[in-house]
Design an enzyme around this catalytic site. Structure first.
Site, PDB file in Angstrom:
ATOM      1  N   GLU A  13     -11.048 -11.406  -4.205  1.00 47.37           N
ATOM      2  CA  GLU A  13      -9.608 -11.322  -3.944  1.00 47.37           C
ATOM      3  C   GLU A  13      -9.105 -12.471  -3.090  1.00 47.37           C
ATOM      4  O   GLU A  13      -7.954 -12.483  -2.674  1.00 47.37           O
ATOM      5  CB  GLU A  13      -9.231  -9.958  -3.360  1.00 47.37           C
ATOM      6  CG  GLU A  13     -10.067  -9.477  -2.205  1.00 47.37           C
ATOM      7  CD  GLU A  13      -9.664  -8.074  -1.726  1.00 47.37           C
ATOM      8  OE1 GLU A  13      -8.653  -7.527  -2.188  1.00 47.37           O
ATOM      9  OE2 GLU A  13     -10.370  -7.547  -0.856  1.00 47.37           O
TER      10      GLU A  13
ATOM     11  N   ASP B  83      -4.409  -8.931  -3.890  1.00 47.13           N
ATOM     12  CA  ASP B  83      -4.592  -9.962  -2.875  1.00 47.13           C
ATOM     13  C   ASP B  83      -4.837 -11.331  -3.494  1.00 47.13           C
ATOM     14  O   ASP B  83      -4.367 -12.336  -2.974  1.00 47.13           O
ATOM     15  CB  ASP B  83      -5.744  -9.594  -1.942  1.00 47.13           C
ATOM     16  CG  ASP B  83      -5.300  -8.586  -0.906  1.00 47.13           C
ATOM     17  OD1 ASP B  83      -4.224  -8.792  -0.308  1.00 47.13           O
ATOM     18  OD2 ASP B  83      -5.996  -7.591  -0.700  1.00 47.13           O
TER      19      ASP B  83
ATOM     20  N   CYS C 253      -9.498  -4.132 -10.178  1.00 47.57           N
ATOM     21  CA  CYS C 253      -9.012  -2.896  -9.569  1.00 47.57           C
ATOM     22  C   CYS C 253      -7.667  -3.077  -8.886  1.00 47.57           C
ATOM     23  O   CYS C 253      -7.167  -2.181  -8.235  1.00 47.57           O
ATOM     24  CB  CYS C 253     -10.042  -2.326  -8.594  1.00 47.57           C
ATOM     25  SG  CYS C 253     -10.334  -3.395  -7.190  1.00 47.57           S
TER      26      CYS C 253
ATOM     27  N   HIS D 201       0.817  -1.216   0.000  1.00 49.84           N
ATOM     28  CA  HIS D 201       0.000   0.000   0.000  1.00 49.84           C
ATOM     29  C   HIS D 201       0.850   1.266   0.000  1.00 49.84           C
ATOM     30  O   HIS D 201       0.397   2.324  -0.413  1.00 49.84           O
ATOM     31  CB  HIS D 201      -1.011  -0.029   1.153  1.00 49.84           C
ATOM     32  CG  HIS D 201      -2.152  -0.946   0.853  1.00 49.84           C
ATOM     33  ND1 HIS D 201      -2.282  -2.171   1.434  1.00 49.84           N
ATOM     34  CD2 HIS D 201      -3.170  -0.830  -0.035  1.00 49.84           C
ATOM     35  CE1 HIS D 201      -3.362  -2.770   0.935  1.00 49.84           C
ATOM     36  NE2 HIS D 201      -3.910  -1.979   0.043  1.00 49.84           N
TER      37      HIS D 201
HETATM   38  C1  PEP Z   1      -6.421  -5.758  -4.316  1.00 48.44           C
HETATM   39  O1  PEP Z   1      -6.230  -6.548  -3.399  1.00 48.44           O
HETATM   40  O2  PEP Z   1      -6.119  -5.998  -5.512  1.00 48.44           O
HETATM   41  C2  PEP Z   1      -7.006  -4.447  -4.042  1.00 48.44           C
HETATM   42  C3  PEP Z   1      -7.330  -3.624  -5.017  1.00 48.44           C
HETATM   43  O3  PEP Z   1      -7.150  -4.074  -2.736  1.00 48.44           O
HETATM   44  P1  PEP Z   1      -5.945  -3.571  -1.818  1.00 48.44           P
HETATM   45  O4  PEP Z   1      -4.735  -3.344  -2.696  1.00 48.44           O
HETATM   46  O5  PEP Z   1      -6.388  -2.331  -1.146  1.00 48.44           O
HETATM   47  O6  PEP Z   1      -5.767  -4.720  -0.870  1.00 48.44           O
HETATM   48 MG    MG Z   2      -7.149  -6.191  -1.513  1.00 50.11          MG
END
Ligand code: PEP
Ligand code: MG
Length: 581
Positions: A432, A456, A503, A190
């Site tokens: 995910e 994920d 996403c 993140h």
């Molecule tokens: C993902 O897991 O691809 C996602 C978009 O969520 P995050 O990156 O916030 O875990």
């Molecule tokens: Mg995620």
């Protein structure tokens, strides 16, 4: 030249500021008899230095805030005067013949541990004083600088540190931080995602950059290729001048298509939306021609503040995003805390495997009051007409049913209170976890859309921690298992006539986007700055070629071969996107 993983595009140059030279390492070193006296001497010097530092902090706090606040540090000074503790440390140095760091750390930790275990708030506080002071003493013994305050940097710099949390990254002042590099981390942490959001050049996974580099050195950081060049030569500046000019030419081409739709050469319309982390990001969404928000990560409303945001505060934030982008759709994701995102004010127990632990929907289904405030806030914002909502980390049908039951309950509350909301607000789920992909059929029946979180999904399917740079080579988006899971998810969704978006970071990778489209994905949602290059590629691609690529991938047994084909198609479709990294 140091190399790492490029995670956020751009080149910057300036003075390096190295933060916190990793954590104090308290390795044990065996000493000879002749070294013992000097070791005790070193300890005493560090104690005196620590005392001066604490007195200085106390003086500043007393002047700035008042004597009462300053007196808090009396307890810290008392630790330094605790003869029982200090005599014990000296005894350990002399009897066990070990270095002062090790002796101090082990004795202080034992004392603090004993205090912390007693059921008494006052004594527990003393344990934390003891640990605070012990940390300072250790840093002084090791010659490490005290932590720099990131909010008050004096001059623009390139930050180098062992690690940077997503919340610290979110708070970086772009006027003062030109770019950053960390020893650990990966493309889908993140922290990296936040850097892209902030358009801050960044390189992670540099292994020992924070040890190898020194504050004050002059360097160039290349976020395209993941490189730091210390003391760059004129030739390096020249080479980078060429890269930057090429990038500027490309940016011009991207601007030309900003308001044009993402349609393939054979007429297939693709929806391109953006991922946002904060309310202010809506500007970037519009500036990059995205067609809405495919993922609004709401966690940053919760972290970096002293108290949990209440329903009203959240409502205002969500409404602001919705009105700023109306009539474009905004998908608000419910809270995904845990993993690498934590709240400083909420005491969440440390877990062995936080990504497999009390995270996201699991946390929300247990912390009902927190969830209720958020769901009511999202429902209220839905009155704007362009809000959708999705749940993160659904691992099976039960969680979905529980969440939906709560939403119905809160809808009924709002009706009773005569508070408007959109009765038809669409609800979707992130796919995910591998289990969600496997039961996508059951989920699709009850939802209006899917959004595949590949970050994920890959981590959980391949059992590769997304934060760990040592196994970053195993984190393979084109692994045949991932290709098949995405296909299964798309098939389940389309069988139930609901759309699928991706996403995760994979959606913003120009090389991988054609594979996703070929697999039948309807929408791609990426960091705003990555939307124009993806659109550029889509407009030069034929869906038929993307489908052929997907067919090949579904029959292929090697992730490397799939990746090679992806690169071939992307580079052949839009060569100018891939010059210089
Ligand atoms: C993902 O897991 O691809 C996602 C978009 O969520 P995050 O990156 O916030 O875990
Ligand atoms: Mg995620």
């Amino acid at each position: 030249m140091l190399r790492g993983i490029p995670v956020s595009a751009g080149v910057c140059r300036g003075k390096i500021l190295v933060l916190g030279k990793t954590r104090p390492s308290v390795g044990k070193r065996q000493l000879t008899d002749a070294e013992l006296a000097e070791e005790v001497n070193r300890l005493e010097k560090a104690l005196i230095q620590t005392r001066h530092q604490i007195l200085e902090v106390q003086r500043k706090v007393s002047q700035g805030m008042g004597a009462k606040e300053g007196s808090i540090f009396d307890a810290h000074l008392l630790v330094l005067e605790d003869r029982t503790l200090l005599d014990e440390v000296v005894r350990v140095i002399n009897q066990e013949k070990v270095n002062a760091e090790h002796a101090f750390h082990s004795v202080a930790e034992r004392y603090a541990g004993t205090l912390a275990a007693i059921e008494d708030d006052y004594l527990r506080e003393r344990a934390s004083d003891m640990r605070d002071v012990a940390d300072r003493v250790l840093k002084n013994l090791l010659g490490l600088e005290a932590e720099v305050d990131l909010h008050h940097l004096k001059e623009p710099c390139i930050l180098i540190c062992h690690d940077l949390t997503p919340s610290s990254t979110a708070q970086l002042d772009k006027q003062k931080v030109l770019g950053f590099a960390t020893d650990v981390g990966s493309r889908i942490s993140h922290t990296a995602i936040m850097a892209r959001s902030l358009r801050l050049p960044a390189v992670v996974g540099m292994k020992d950059a924070s040890q190898a580099l020194e504050s004050g050195q002059y360097a160039l950081l290349d976020g395209y290729n993941g490189v730091i060049v210390v003391n760059p030569t004129d030739q390096t500046f020249f080479d980078y001048g060429v890269i930057i000019r090429k990038k500027a030419t490309l940016e011009e081409k991207l601007r030309d298509i900003l308001l044009k739709p993402a349609v393939t050469l054979d007429g297939h319309r693709v929806l391109l939306s953006a991922n946002i982390e904060q309310t202010a990001d809506t500007e970037e969404v519009k500036a990059n021609g995205a067609e809405g928000v495919g993922l609004y990560r709401t966690e940053y409303l919760y972290i970096n503040r002293e108290q949990l945001p209440g329903e009203e505060q959240q409502y205002q934030a969500y409404r602001q995003v919705a009105t700023a982008l109306k009539p474009l759709p905004v998908v608000i994701r419910t809270l995904d805390l845990g993993g690498d995102k934590f709240l400083s004010h909420l005491q969440v127990p440390t877990e062995m495997n936080p990504f497999l632990g009390w995270r996201a929907i699991r946390f929300c289904l247990q912390e009902r009051e927190i969830f209720r405030a958020q769901l009511r806030a999202i429902l209220r914002a839905s009155a704007e007409g362009n809000v959708k909502m999705m749940y993160p980390m659904i691992s099976g049908l039960d969680e979905l049913i529980q969440a939906t039951t709560l939403v119905e309950e809160y809808k009924a509350e709002l009706r009773r209170e005569n508070i408007p909301f959109d009765e038809r607000m669409e609800i979707g789920a992130m796919i995910e976890t591998p289990s969600a992909a496997m039961v996508a059929d059951s989920l699709a029946k009850r939802l209006k859309f899917f959004s595949i979180g590949t970050n994920d999904l890959i981590q959980y399917s391949l059992a590769v921690d997304r934060m760990n740079e040592r196994i970053a080579h195993l984190y393979e988006p084109t692994h045949p298992a991932i290709v098949r899971l995405i296909k299964a998810t798309v098939d389940a969704a389309h069988n139930h006539n609901i759309p699928v978006s991706v996403c995760g970071e994979m959606a913003g990778e120009a090389v991988l986007a054609p594979l996703l489209l070929g697999l039948g994905v309807d929408e791609l949602s990426a960091s705003p700055a990555l939307v124009p290059p993806i659109k550029f590629l889509v407009r030069r691609l034929k869906l038929s070629e993307a489908k052929a690529l997907a067919d090949f991938a579904l029959g292929c047994e090697s992730g490397a071969e799939i990746l090679a084909r992806c690169k071939e198609l992307a580079r052949q479709s839009a060569p100018s996107l891939f010059e210089n990294g």
